[in-house]
Design a protein around this motif. Sequence first.
Motif, PDB file in Angstrom:
ATOM      1  N   UNK B 131       0.851  -1.187   0.000  1.00  0.00           N
ATOM      2  CA  UNK B 131       0.000   0.000   0.000  1.00  0.00           C
ATOM      3  C   UNK B 131       0.884   1.233   0.000  1.00  0.00           C
ATOM      4  N   UNK B 133       1.095   5.197   0.641  1.00  0.00           N
ATOM      5  CA  UNK B 133       0.423   6.383   1.185  1.00  0.00           C
ATOM      6  C   UNK B 133       0.962   7.651   0.511  1.00  0.00           C
ATOM      7  N   UNK B 134       0.529   8.766   1.035  1.00  0.00           N
ATOM      8  CA  UNK B 134       0.760  10.059   0.360  1.00  0.00           C
ATOM      9  C   UNK B 134       0.978  11.098   1.459  1.00  0.00           C
ATOM     10  N   UNK B 155      -6.574  18.280  -1.320  1.00  0.00           N
ATOM     11  CA  UNK B 155      -8.012  18.005  -1.203  1.00  0.00           C
ATOM     12  C   UNK B 155      -8.448  18.200   0.252  1.00  0.00           C
ATOM     13  N   UNK B 157      -9.867  16.256   2.220  1.00  0.00           N
ATOM     14  CA  UNK B 157      -9.622  15.085   3.085  1.00  0.00           C
ATOM     15  C   UNK B 157      -8.172  14.987   3.550  1.00  0.00           C
ATOM     16  N   UNK B 161      -7.030  12.400   7.091  1.00  0.00           N
ATOM     17  CA  UNK B 161      -6.690  10.973   7.030  1.00  0.00           C
ATOM     18  C   UNK B 161      -5.459  10.798   6.163  1.00  0.00           C
ATOM     19  N   UNK B 163      -4.078   9.733   3.222  1.00  0.00           N
ATOM     20  CA  UNK B 163      -4.519   9.297   1.895  1.00  0.00           C
ATOM     21  C   UNK B 163      -3.571   8.202   1.398  1.00  0.00           C
ATOM     22  N   UNK B 164      -4.139   7.153   0.856  1.00  0.00           N
ATOM     23  CA  UNK B 164      -3.313   6.061   0.343  1.00  0.00           C
ATOM     24  C   UNK B 164      -4.049   5.304  -0.735  1.00  0.00           C
ATOM     25  N   UNK B 165      -3.325   4.437  -1.405  1.00  0.00           N
ATOM     26  CA  UNK B 165      -3.947   3.588  -2.426  1.00  0.00           C
ATOM     27  C   UNK B 165      -3.194   2.269  -2.468  1.00  0.00           C
ATOM     28  N   UNK B 166      -3.865   1.258  -2.985  1.00  0.00           N
ATOM     29  CA  UNK B 166      -3.228  -0.050  -3.105  1.00  0.00           C
ATOM     30  C   UNK B 166      -2.209  -0.031  -4.233  1.00  0.00           C
ATOM     31  N   UNK B 167      -1.020  -0.524  -3.945  1.00  0.00           N
ATOM     32  CA  UNK B 167       0.022  -0.610  -4.960  1.00  0.00           C
ATOM     33  C   UNK B 167       0.137  -2.035  -5.483  1.00  0.00           C
ATOM     34  N   UNK B 257      -7.215   6.540  -9.732  1.00  0.00           N
ATOM     35  CA  UNK B 257      -5.867   6.604  -9.180  1.00  0.00           C
ATOM     36  C   UNK B 257      -4.809   6.026 -10.096  1.00  0.00           C
ATOM     37  N   UNK B 258      -3.530   6.105  -9.669  1.00  0.00           N
ATOM     38  CA  UNK B 258      -2.405   5.652 -10.493  1.00  0.00           C
ATOM     39  C   UNK B 258      -2.438   4.137 -10.682  1.00  0.00           C
TER      40      UNK B 258
END
Lengths: 428, 428
Positions: B131, B133-134, B155, B157, B161, B163-167, B257-258
């Motif tokens: 995962x 994050x940012x 943004x 949000x 929190x 912010x993250x995304x699944x890699x 997302x990316x």
Amino acid sequence: MAVKSWFSIPKESGFSLANIPFGIISTTSNKSLRAAVAIGDHCLDLEAFAAGRGFSECQIDDSVFSQPTLNAFAALGRPTHRTVRTYIQNVFKTDTQHPKLLKDNTDLQQKCIFRQDEVTMHMPMQIGDYTDFYAGKNHAFNVGCLFRGPANALQPNYTHLPVGYHGRASSVVISGTPVVRPNGQVLENPAAEVKKPVFKPCQRLDIELELGAFISKPNPMGQPVPIAEAEDSIFGLVILNDWSARDIQAWEYVPLGPFLAKNFCSTISPWVVLIDALEPFRSKGIENDNELLPYLQEKKAENVYDIRLQVELTPKDGKPTVVSNSNGKHLLFSFPQMLAHHTVGGCNMNVGDLLGSGTISGPEQGTEGSMLEISKGGKETIKLEGGVERKFLQDGDTIVLRGVCGNEESGLIGFGECRGTISPAPTV
Amino acid sequence: MAVKSWFSIPKESGFSLANIPFGIISTTSNKSLRAAVAIGDHCLDLEAFAAGRGFSECQIDDSVFSQPTLNAFAALGRPTHRTVRTYIQNVFKTDTQHPKLLKDNTDLQQKCIFRQDEVTMHMPMQIGDYTDFYAGKNHAFNVGCLFRGPANALQPNYTHLPVGYHGRASSVVISGTPVVRPNGQVLENPAAEVKKPVFKPCQRLDIELELGAFISKPNPMGQPVPIAEAEDSIFGLVILNDWSARDIQAWEYVPLGPFLAKNFCSTISPWVVLIDALEPFRSKGIENDNELLPYLQEKKAENVYDIRLQVELTPKDGKPTVVSNSNGKHLLFSFPQMLAHHTVGGCNMNVGDLLGSGTISGPEQGTEGSMLEISKGGKETIKLEGGVERKFLQDGDTIVLRGVCGNEESGLIGFGECRGTISPAPTV
């Protein structure tokens, strides 16, 4: 006409001889996980069948069936999957070439054939990575309208490439696993100038009706899978419910995409229907007005499958209602296109990786693949049997997704159930 | 003052006795993968050390060191990691309590101590899910300005929190693995009314300077990790280069997302620095004006680490230039906060899962964690030694990321190198 079997297969079963889907079972008498195929209301324990020399007339290293996942079998490649499926069909047909193996061998039948209600199903594959696409154009448009209006519903990239994102592999579970309602940050008043989220249980818990495809062939990093070879890298398909927390999603997803809104649970049906079993049901997908870049161009226009899909909702102690009837052909991109795109930049795939199609909605009312669409963003109620109403899911609700191809005459090709019941959110 | 060792450790080494990071090695004489710790210019083969009864004075099941990854060792938990690290420090210090084990045992020294340039490093952990994050707020702001202008750079949000995304887990590789430039869809003229992408090698190949954290403790689905327990679930940290294809990213990333912009390769440094080794370097992160929701509130304000980070670029046949100096403390959220957030909706983590921090940029020029920021979106050139200029990476360029804490007097805590050289894009 359906191929006749010496074994009793109900004609309404999705597990006709034309199917032969693979899964992982355990039984009360043998707790170890091993491979099986579904046949009618029963399944054939392939480890026990192998131990009884059932594969003596088939060129296959049958030790793969003693593994706790199908990964080793999948890795043998499509020609082997085809050989084994054809062989098992032969073993079960009335005029089998190998009657002594099973038809006339009641001792082995007792050892390797179980009623499906006697066995426990387990995750069919060990999933390395899970990627969720967004190829259901009607869904993407419907949801885009709700979020951004019809003019901007679809992004400019949408028809040029299969939009997708990385999902969470650890929380992909087998049909029947309870679905715990997630807690999370939610913006209760999105119109307020100061955006201040609260922490609470998801209030807009939803489903996503999808198909999933398992990868059977790895590609090394930096070496894309050409579109012409992509189909042979797909082991088979399952039904996938990509449970979604819409309120959590709305607050978190810009700019990096869905995260906690999706990773609390994704449910798959237990039987993997081989890609060869679906071959007779090839169909054209949604037409794409763009000319695709060469790496996405397929030879056959029939690149998706005519699979009748159904969403059934049953409240706790209530009656089941079918809330949607969709079809697997409502996709703008095929799984081979998704795989070719996924790897074109060099990303490596492993055996057992899972691709989700994206939510599959038809073009008209009654064919939506999510409650967000059926309830028009929560503005309208969904009327269920017994006078019950829903907009999104409540605790105790059970969702069953089903998929089936063909007809009883030639033998149904079913996926079994993809089922989940909502448990209350934990107190944090 | 640094603890003195009977073993020769160069004082400028990041692998002082204060460190003791864990990795996976093989050697020409023994190809099997096994655990080791780095000490100065050398490493201690823990399998060979265990075979020589090196752990006879330590309460540890030393069979974990014969595994091809550190997952089994990590799963033993933080108290055990602490015990083993302290024990190895003791074995190597001048006034060791156990001189017979290694200090006075030249036979065992020859069997279990190797020069680092003699060994091959391998992936330290089997990664289940990755995962990203940012949490590098300066980076998020800088990049947000380039894409959306300062007013909408972050943004709403962002400060509430992590912010993250699944890699993509499959393409996380060990330092030194070649990085193949990805091909992909790129929109050459974003201003054109008709958006028509072309297929070509990435022209804006970039780095992202990050820290990575490995998880050592699983949590079941539906059972979040409370913030107070989150730190004990972290095994240790590595340096992470989240290679990024900016032109591919710009076209593909809205709305989910990316995807291909990131999944062609992510490189980690080979030695996992235990969370306990970083304890003396706790530091305050970037201040957050919002009051966080309780599930993200940590007791200690010092929740990130003062790690000096460096980006070095070397063109093929050219000279190295340090293009950025940043610091691990430039984060808005800590790894325990990321983990608490990741699991708060019920997502399950497994031992070996990897969390990326997001790109770590400082607040001023010269501290940026990506070339996108240094070159101001490709508008300015980056001047390198020898008169060479860059905006983004060219084929043959080598990037080395480094991280180090502390000083020579008390002993440096280094991460080793996170290195990658760009190979040309394949012909498709």
